[in-house]
Design an enzyme around this catalytic site. Sequence first.
Site, PDB file in Angstrom:
ATOM      1  N   LYS A 126       0.857  -1.185   0.000  1.00 11.44           N
ATOM      2  CA  LYS A 126       0.000   0.000   0.000  1.00 11.44           C
ATOM      3  C   LYS A 126       0.888   1.227   0.000  1.00 11.44           C
ATOM      4  O   LYS A 126       2.013   1.192   0.517  1.00 11.44           O
ATOM      5  CB  LYS A 126      -0.887   0.040   1.245  1.00 11.44           C
ATOM      6  CG  LYS A 126      -2.144   0.864   1.069  1.00 11.44           C
ATOM      7  CD  LYS A 126      -3.210   0.089   0.322  1.00 11.44           C
ATOM      8  CE  LYS A 126      -4.412   0.903  -0.006  1.00 11.44           C
ATOM      9  NZ  LYS A 126      -5.518   0.037  -0.481  1.00 11.44           N
ATOM     10  N   ASP A 166      -6.933   4.379  -4.519  1.00 11.92           N
ATOM     11  CA  ASP A 166      -7.619   4.165  -3.233  1.00 11.92           C
ATOM     12  C   ASP A 166      -8.291   5.512  -2.929  1.00 11.92           C
ATOM     13  O   ASP A 166      -8.521   6.312  -3.850  1.00 11.92           O
ATOM     14  CB  ASP A 166      -6.638   3.729  -2.137  1.00 11.92           C
ATOM     15  CG  ASP A 166      -7.338   3.189  -0.892  1.00 11.92           C
ATOM     16  OD1 ASP A 166      -7.779   2.032  -0.910  1.00 11.92           O
ATOM     17  OD2 ASP A 166      -7.485   3.929   0.103  1.00 11.92           O
TER      18      ASP A 166
HETATM   19  P1  NDP Z   1     -12.989   7.762  -2.793  1.00  9.40           P
HETATM   20  O1  NDP Z   1     -11.945   8.766  -2.536  1.00  9.40           O
HETATM   21  O2  NDP Z   1     -13.516   7.583  -4.173  1.00  9.40           O
HETATM   22  O3  NDP Z   1     -14.250   8.013  -1.845  1.00  9.40           O
HETATM   23  C1  NDP Z   1     -14.121   8.003  -0.471  1.00  9.40           C
HETATM   24  C2  NDP Z   1     -15.468   8.277   0.152  1.00  9.40           C
HETATM   25  O4  NDP Z   1     -15.372   8.035   1.546  1.00  9.40           O
HETATM   26  C3  NDP Z   1     -15.913   9.711  -0.012  1.00  9.40           C
HETATM   27  O5  NDP Z   1     -17.314   9.778  -0.024  1.00  9.40           O
HETATM   28  C4  NDP Z   1     -15.338  10.361   1.250  1.00  9.40           C
HETATM   29  O6  NDP Z   1     -16.030  11.540   1.661  1.00  9.40           O
HETATM   30  C5  NDP Z   1     -15.530   9.265   2.268  1.00  9.40           C
HETATM   31  N1  NDP Z   1     -14.470   9.375   3.287  1.00  9.40           N
HETATM   32  C6  NDP Z   1     -13.135   9.253   3.097  1.00  9.40           C
HETATM   33  N2  NDP Z   1     -12.463   9.464   4.224  1.00  9.40           N
HETATM   34  C7  NDP Z   1     -13.382   9.713   5.152  1.00  9.40           C
HETATM   35  C8  NDP Z   1     -13.319  10.002   6.539  1.00  9.40           C
HETATM   36  N3  NDP Z   1     -12.136  10.074   7.196  1.00  9.40           N
HETATM   37  N4  NDP Z   1     -14.492  10.195   7.198  1.00  9.40           N
HETATM   38  C9  NDP Z   1     -15.678  10.117   6.526  1.00  9.40           C
HETATM   39  N5  NDP Z   1     -15.791   9.856   5.217  1.00  9.40           N
HETATM   40  C10 NDP Z   1     -14.669   9.652   4.543  1.00  9.40           C
HETATM   41  O7  NDP Z   1     -12.389   6.381  -2.247  1.00  9.40           O
HETATM   42  P2  NDP Z   1     -12.848   4.882  -2.563  1.00  9.40           P
HETATM   43  O8  NDP Z   1     -14.305   4.832  -2.808  1.00  9.40           O
HETATM   44  O9  NDP Z   1     -11.920   4.340  -3.578  1.00  9.40           O
HETATM   45  O10 NDP Z   1     -12.497   4.150  -1.180  1.00  9.40           O
HETATM   46  C11 NDP Z   1     -13.447   3.947  -0.143  1.00  9.40           C
HETATM   47  C12 NDP Z   1     -12.991   2.813   0.733  1.00  9.40           C
HETATM   48  O11 NDP Z   1     -12.891   1.612  -0.044  1.00  9.40           O
HETATM   49  C13 NDP Z   1     -11.629   2.969   1.416  1.00  9.40           C
HETATM   50  O12 NDP Z   1     -11.666   2.313   2.656  1.00  9.40           O
HETATM   51  C14 NDP Z   1     -10.693   2.209   0.473  1.00  9.40           C
HETATM   52  O13 NDP Z   1      -9.532   1.794   1.136  1.00  9.40           O
HETATM   53  C15 NDP Z   1     -11.591   1.043   0.116  1.00  9.40           C
HETATM   54  N6  NDP Z   1     -11.259   0.295  -1.095  1.00  9.40           N
HETATM   55  C16 NDP Z   1     -11.109   0.928  -2.292  1.00  9.40           C
HETATM   56  C17 NDP Z   1     -10.834   0.191  -3.431  1.00  9.40           C
HETATM   57  C18 NDP Z   1     -10.751   0.821  -4.770  1.00  9.40           C
HETATM   58  O14 NDP Z   1     -10.584   0.090  -5.761  1.00  9.40           O
HETATM   59  N7  NDP Z   1     -10.887   2.135  -4.911  1.00  9.40           N
HETATM   60  C19 NDP Z   1     -10.640  -1.259  -3.378  1.00  9.40           C
HETATM   61  C20 NDP Z   1     -10.901  -1.839  -2.075  1.00  9.40           C
HETATM   62  C21 NDP Z   1     -11.172  -1.061  -0.997  1.00  9.40           C
HETATM   63  P3  NDP Z   1     -15.311  12.966   1.483  1.00  9.40           P
HETATM   64  O15 NDP Z   1     -15.353  13.257   0.030  1.00  9.40           O
HETATM   65  O16 NDP Z   1     -16.149  13.869   2.323  1.00  9.40           O
HETATM   66  O17 NDP Z   1     -13.915  12.809   2.014  1.00  9.40           O
HETATM   67  O1  2IT Z   2      -7.790  -1.694  -1.062  1.00  7.92           O
HETATM   68  C1  2IT Z   2      -7.694  -2.132  -2.223  1.00  7.92           C
HETATM   69  O2  2IT Z   2      -7.812  -3.331  -2.487  1.00  7.92           O
HETATM   70  C2  2IT Z   2      -7.448  -1.164  -3.303  1.00  7.92           C
HETATM   71  N1  2IT Z   2      -7.383   0.031  -3.046  1.00  7.92           N
HETATM   72  C3  2IT Z   2      -7.243  -1.638  -4.713  1.00  7.92           C
HETATM   73  C4  2IT Z   2      -5.853  -2.143  -4.914  1.00  7.92           C
HETATM   74  C5  2IT Z   2      -5.482  -2.468  -6.332  1.00  7.92           C
HETATM   75  O3  2IT Z   2      -4.288  -2.725  -6.521  1.00  7.92           O
HETATM   76  O4  2IT Z   2      -6.325  -2.495  -7.230  1.00  7.92           O
END
Ligand code: NDP
Ligand code: 2IT
Length: 445
Positions: A126, A166
């Site tokens: 990461k 992420d």
């Molecule tokens: P984005 O940046 O696209 O969206 C994040 C969302 O979560 C936004 O709505 C944001 O609101 C909210 N958020 C982030 N931080 C906080 C916080 N500290 N408190 C409250 N709300 C928060 O990120 P992703 O959708 O990609 O990621 C969301 C989750 O999924 C994370 O835990 C990430 O690690 C996990 N994940 C992502 C993957 C991917 O492929 N993208 C794969 C697997 C897991 P705001 O805009 O107000 O900050």
């Molecule tokens: O938490 C996760 O699995 C991710 N943010 C995606 C990682 C990736 O390499 O696609």
Amino acid sequence: MDDKIKLIYDSVIARNPAEKEFHQAVKEVLESLGPVIAKHPEFAQHKIIERICEPERQIIFRVAWTNDNHEVMINRGFRVQFNSALGPYKGGIRFHPTVYLGIIKFLGFEQIFKNALTGMPIGGAKGGSDFHPKGRSDCEILRFCQSYMTELYRHIGEHTDVPAGDIGVGGREIGYMYGQYKRLTNKWEAGVLTGKGVAWGGSLVRKEATGYGAAFFVDEMLKAKGQSFDGKVCTVSGSGNVAIYTIEKIHQLGGKCIACSDSNGVILHEKGLDLDLIKQLKEVERRRIKDYVKYHKDAIYKEKGNIWEIPCDVAMPSATENELNGKDAAMLVKNGCIAVGEGANMPTTPKGVDVFLNSGIAFGPGKAANAGGVSTSALEMQQNASRDSWSFEHTEERLHQIMKNIHNLCFETAEEYGEPGNYVLGANIAGFVKVAKAMLAMGLV
Ligand code: NDP
Ligand code: 2IT
């Protein structure tokens, strides 16, 4: 926790002080491993747990850039290359002001087991920065990404370490980082990053993959209980990449999402969320979710609201770590929730997890339920390696099958270890055993 494993855990805390999210992630996995060590004494003899808790390599670097006022800005960049027993390091990059080493290590640690569960040849890593992208201009994002990659490029490569997105890192940021990597190396090395644009080496379905995969996983958990998404009322926290495509797939599977959120507040729309509007607001215009109510007078926005107070059949935390605590979990169960699938990484606190496990509802932990994103990243790597690009239908079918396999692996492992229905135990053990066996086979690595 098993006594011998507790000693290992104590030493992890002592060696990594003040990294509370990392401690939490390690504890959750180690609590599952007692029966594994009993069955496989060779893992203890060769100190596999101790080794897995120690990252193979940790890189911390200065990221200097200039803002639009020509001021010099300094951020800290990270890449933790945790484990490469199963393949090149693989995992996302997070840009968020809360990022510090403890967050990157918790995420990297989870990623090892998640990636093992996918069945694809990928190790765990990461990266990220405490850079705060909110409110930054496109040019500022570009300059930051270029500076971040100017250090990172020497540590990554298609056979070494393959970052992706992420929180705070999506298609735009991956594009800027890929462009800088290409300039610095003078190579078209598509497989070095995933989540690329589909016109230049990206995979169809990668953008949708984490959300779609999480919904597929919950669908499997519901099926195992003789249920389906049909007619289920759902709530999905966040409104970013994972939340948006979780909502989309739930709607396709016959469920109705009535609430989502961001870090400021919660939207409740009883007749069902208007996803086209959410995409327009969040993906195109990069606005706040509260603007949703300007277009739907029958929707409610609650500043600082708690989405878990809203009664639902299925809840999918898809924003960030520790966003759902023990009280929230108790409220969800009391209100009749029957399934929870973690789209985010570690969104449920340990107390919350206990409540869900004791209640008998279906609970899918992040390292299994959100593995669709990284799985499709591995499919992107496959397409890059063969200089091919697959159709949306084919790629989605591959993702669907992978999520079914992960579900079945967790389900069957939980049964094998005498705790049927405990997907936390199933995921931790199945992921760990795969990595442990590979490490043993490779000798002292
Ligand atoms: P984005 O940046 O696209 O969206 C994040 C969302 O979560 C936004 O709505 C944001 O609101 C909210 N958020 C982030 N931080 C906080 C916080 N500290 N408190 C409250 N709300 C928060 O990120 P992703 O959708 O990609 O990621 C969301 C989750 O999924 C994370 O835990 C990430 O690690 C996990 N994940 C992502 C993957 C991917 O492929 N993208 C794969 C697997 C897991 P705001 O805009 O107000 O900050
Ligand atoms: O938490 C996760 O699995 C991710 N943010 C995606 C990682 C990736 O390499 O696609």
